[in-house]
Design a protein around this motif. Structure first.
Motif, mmCIF file in Angstrom:
data_model
loop_
_atom_site.group_PDB
_atom_site.id
_atom_site.type_symbol
_atom_site.label_atom_id
_atom_site.label_comp_id
_atom_site.label_asym_id
_atom_site.label_seq_id
_atom_site.Cartn_x
_atom_site.Cartn_y
_atom_site.Cartn_z
ATOM 1 N N SER A 53 0.813 -1.219 0.000
ATOM 2 C CA SER A 53 0.000 0.000 0.000
ATOM 3 C C SER A 53 0.846 1.269 0.000
ATOM 4 O O SER A 53 0.528 2.210 -0.744
ATOM 5 C CB SER A 53 -0.990 -0.011 1.168
ATOM 6 N N PRO A 54 1.918 1.354 0.803
ATOM 7 C CA PRO A 54 2.768 2.542 0.706
ATOM 8 C C PRO A 54 3.365 2.734 -0.688
ATOM 9 O O PRO A 54 3.469 3.868 -1.175
ATOM 10 C CB PRO A 54 3.863 2.284 1.751
ATOM 11 N N LEU A 55 3.733 1.651 -1.353
ATOM 12 C CA LEU A 55 4.282 1.742 -2.706
ATOM 13 C C LEU A 55 3.228 2.235 -3.687
ATOM 14 O O LEU A 55 3.486 3.126 -4.503
ATOM 15 C CB LEU A 55 4.808 0.373 -3.141
ATOM 16 N N LEU A 56 2.029 1.707 -3.599
ATOM 17 C CA LEU A 56 0.942 2.160 -4.463
ATOM 18 C C LEU A 56 0.668 3.645 -4.232
ATOM 19 O O LEU A 56 0.528 4.421 -5.179
ATOM 20 C CB LEU A 56 -0.313 1.325 -4.192
ATOM 21 N N ALA A 57 0.632 4.051 -2.963
ATOM 22 C CA ALA A 57 0.376 5.459 -2.632
ATOM 23 C C ALA A 57 1.499 6.356 -3.152
ATOM 24 O O ALA A 57 1.233 7.450 -3.660
ATOM 25 C CB ALA A 57 0.206 5.628 -1.125
ATOM 26 N N GLU A 58 2.744 5.918 -3.035
ATOM 27 C CA GLU A 58 3.874 6.710 -3.502
ATOM 28 C C GLU A 58 3.800 6.951 -5.012
ATOM 29 O O GLU A 58 3.971 8.084 -5.481
ATOM 30 C CB GLU A 58 5.198 6.012 -3.155
ATOM 31 N N VAL A 59 3.541 5.915 -5.778
ATOM 32 C CA VAL A 59 3.468 6.077 -7.234
ATOM 33 C C VAL A 59 2.248 6.914 -7.616
ATOM 34 O O VAL A 59 2.334 7.795 -8.478
ATOM 35 C CB VAL A 59 3.478 4.711 -7.949
ATOM 36 N N ALA A 60 1.121 6.695 -6.960
ATOM 37 C CA ALA A 60 -0.069 7.514 -7.225
ATOM 38 C C ALA A 60 0.213 8.980 -6.919
ATOM 39 O O ALA A 60 -0.157 9.870 -7.701
ATOM 40 C CB ALA A 60 -1.254 7.011 -6.401
ATOM 41 N N ASP A 61 0.874 9.249 -5.790
ATOM 42 C CA ASP A 61 1.231 10.633 -5.437
ATOM 43 C C ASP A 61 2.111 11.258 -6.514
ATOM 44 O O ASP A 61 1.911 12.411 -6.907
ATOM 45 C CB ASP A 61 1.969 10.689 -4.102
ATOM 46 N N ARG A 62 3.086 10.505 -6.990
ATOM 47 C CA ARG A 62 3.982 11.026 -8.027
ATOM 48 C C ARG A 62 3.216 11.361 -9.308
ATOM 49 O O ARG A 62 3.424 12.409 -9.905
ATOM 50 C CB ARG A 62 5.087 10.017 -8.331
ATOM 51 N N VAL A 63 2.358 10.447 -9.721
ATOM 52 C CA VAL A 63 1.588 10.685 -10.953
ATOM 53 C C VAL A 63 0.695 11.904 -10.792
ATOM 54 O O VAL A 63 0.677 12.793 -11.651
ATOM 55 C CB VAL A 63 0.737 9.447 -11.338
ATOM 56 N N LEU A 64 -0.058 11.953 -9.702
ATOM 57 C CA LEU A 64 -1.014 13.046 -9.518
ATOM 58 C C LEU A 64 -0.319 14.385 -9.295
ATOM 59 O O LEU A 64 -0.855 15.425 -9.688
ATOM 60 C CB LEU A 64 -1.979 12.708 -8.382
ATOM 61 N N THR A 65 0.860 14.385 -8.712
ATOM 62 C CA THR A 65 1.637 15.616 -8.576
ATOM 63 C C THR A 65 2.086 16.111 -9.945
ATOM 64 O O THR A 65 2.070 17.308 -10.220
ATOM 65 C CB THR A 65 2.860 15.375 -7.666
ATOM 66 N N ARG A 66 2.435 15.200 -10.821
ATOM 67 C CA ARG A 66 2.936 15.559 -12.149
ATOM 68 C C ARG A 66 1.848 15.981 -13.128
ATOM 69 O O ARG A 66 2.147 16.546 -14.172
ATOM 70 C CB ARG A 66 3.732 14.390 -12.734
ATOM 71 N N ARG A 67 0.609 15.710 -12.799
ATOM 72 C CA ARG A 67 -0.463 16.092 -13.731
ATOM 73 C C ARG A 67 -0.690 17.590 -13.751
ATOM 74 O O ARG A 67 -1.374 18.117 -14.625
ATOM 75 C CB ARG A 67 -1.761 15.378 -13.399
ATOM 76 N N GLY A 68 -0.156 18.297 -12.778
ATOM 77 C CA GLY A 68 -0.420 19.723 -12.680
ATOM 78 C C GLY A 68 -1.744 19.940 -11.977
ATOM 79 O O GLY A 68 -2.271 19.060 -11.314
ATOM 80 N N GLU A 69 -2.296 21.095 -12.157
ATOM 81 C CA GLU A 69 -3.566 21.423 -11.512
ATOM 82 C C GLU A 69 -4.697 20.634 -12.168
ATOM 83 O O GLU A 69 -4.850 20.673 -13.385
ATOM 84 C CB GLU A 69 -3.858 22.915 -11.621
ATOM 85 N N PRO A 70 -5.472 19.918 -11.360
ATOM 86 C CA PRO A 70 -6.616 19.217 -11.948
ATOM 87 C C PRO A 70 -7.668 20.208 -12.415
ATOM 88 O O PRO A 70 -7.825 21.275 -11.831
ATOM 89 C CB PRO A 70 -7.152 18.366 -10.791
ATOM 90 N N ARG A 71 -8.307 19.858 -13.492
ATOM 91 C CA ARG A 71 -9.401 20.714 -13.956
ATOM 92 C C ARG A 71 -10.569 20.563 -12.987
ATOM 93 O O ARG A 71 -10.764 19.508 -12.401
ATOM 94 C CB ARG A 71 -9.803 20.312 -15.371
ATOM 95 N N PRO A 72 -11.353 21.604 -12.824
ATOM 96 C CA PRO A 72 -12.484 21.531 -11.889
ATOM 97 C C PRO A 72 -13.462 20.418 -12.286
ATOM 98 O O PRO A 72 -13.658 20.134 -13.462
ATOM 99 C CB PRO A 72 -13.153 22.898 -12.024
ATOM 100 N N ALA A 73 -14.034 19.816 -11.276
ATOM 101 C CA ALA A 73 -15.092 18.817 -11.448
ATOM 102 C C ALA A 73 -14.652 17.602 -12.259
ATOM 103 O O ALA A 73 -15.448 16.996 -12.953
ATOM 104 C CB ALA A 73 -16.337 19.445 -12.060
ATOM 105 N N ARG A 74 -13.391 17.241 -12.170
ATOM 106 C CA ARG A 74 -12.907 16.034 -12.833
ATOM 107 C C ARG A 74 -13.196 14.835 -11.944
ATOM 108 O O ARG A 74 -12.909 14.847 -10.753
ATOM 109 C CB ARG A 74 -11.405 16.090 -13.101
ATOM 110 N N ILE A 75 -13.751 13.809 -12.528
ATOM 111 C CA ILE A 75 -13.965 12.558 -11.809
ATOM 112 C C ILE A 75 -12.816 11.630 -12.197
ATOM 113 O O ILE A 75 -12.651 11.299 -13.368
ATOM 114 C CB ILE A 75 -15.327 11.936 -12.154
ATOM 115 N N THR A 76 -12.034 11.239 -11.199
ATOM 116 C CA THR A 76 -10.870 10.401 -11.438
ATOM 117 C C THR A 76 -11.100 9.019 -10.857
ATOM 118 O O THR A 76 -11.299 8.865 -9.649
ATOM 119 C CB THR A 76 -9.612 11.021 -10.807
ATOM 120 N N ALA A 77 -11.082 8.014 -11.726
ATOM 121 C CA ALA A 77 -11.184 6.624 -11.290
ATOM 122 C C ALA A 77 -9.796 6.140 -10.876
ATOM 123 O O ALA A 77 -8.780 6.656 -11.342
ATOM 124 C CB ALA A 77 -11.712 5.758 -12.424
ATOM 125 N N LEU A 78 -9.760 5.160 -10.016
ATOM 126 C CA LEU A 78 -8.518 4.523 -9.615
ATOM 127 C C LEU A 78 -8.586 3.060 -10.035
ATOM 128 O O LEU A 78 -9.491 2.336 -9.628
ATOM 129 C CB LEU A 78 -8.308 4.637 -8.105
#
Length: 181
Positions: A53-78
């Motif tokens: 779980s920490p590994l999954l969270a780390e990679v997810a954090d990296r990806v979501l940090t790199r996406r830049g600012e999310p557009r408003p009202a975006r629905i993100t599936a995991l």
């Protein structure tokens, strides 16, 4: 146990190529390890014994940090992709049960691969569906269907599997995708 080379997460290049072949556009990507500094995954509160779980969270954090600012009202599936699941926690539970001891509540909680999804949803304000599958093709198909059916605007697809032998290494790769190539 034998090595898991056949089950190892793909590199980012092959993950991105597979996404493109599935008709998905990659908005951001990350992996573990990315450099020699990636030696130990940061602990994650509420998750013990295993790095899954920490590994999954780390990679997810990296990806979501790199996406830049999310557009408003975006629905993100995991979409969590794991060939083996959290084998470290499963082995710990099996050893505990075999010894006739009580399994602690944290191990019970993290026994399912998507237990970390709630943490990620709260941390990143993700409001889309959560899916956990055993293979990359199934993961990309799920992402594509969720986007095509308007259940999500984008999907975070993370493949993670922990090392099962001393020669193996924890690895993960993740991409944020949309439906337009």
């Amino acid at each position: 146990m034998t090595g898991t080379a056949a089950n190892a997460p793909p590199g980012l290049a092959s993950l991105q190529a597979a996404a493109a072949a599935a008709g998905l556009a990659v908005c951001a990507a990350a992996s573990w390890p990315e450099s020699d500094d990636d030696r130990e995954v940061r602990p994650l509160a509420g998750f013990i014994v295993s790095t899954f779980s920490p590994l999954l969270a780390e990679v997810a954090d990296r990806v979501l940090t790199r996406r830049g600012e999310p557009r408003p009202a975006r629905i993100t599936a995991l979409v969590i992709v794991t060939a083996l699941g959290d084998v470290t926690s499963a082995a710990e539970v099996a050893q505990t049960v075999d010894a006739g001891r009580r399994v602690g509540p944290l191990l019970f909680f993290q026994a399912v691969p998507n237990a970390v999804a709630g943490y990620l949803a709260a941390r990143w304000d993700l409001t889309g569906p959560v899916v956990c599958v055993g293979g990359l093709e199934a993961g990309l198909d799920a992402a594509r269907l969720l986007i095509d059916d308007a259940d999500a605007d984008e999907a975070l697809v993370v493949w993670v599997d922990v090392a099962v032998t001393d020669e193996d290494r924890d690895r993960a790769a993740g991409i944020l995708v949309t439906g337009s190539v």
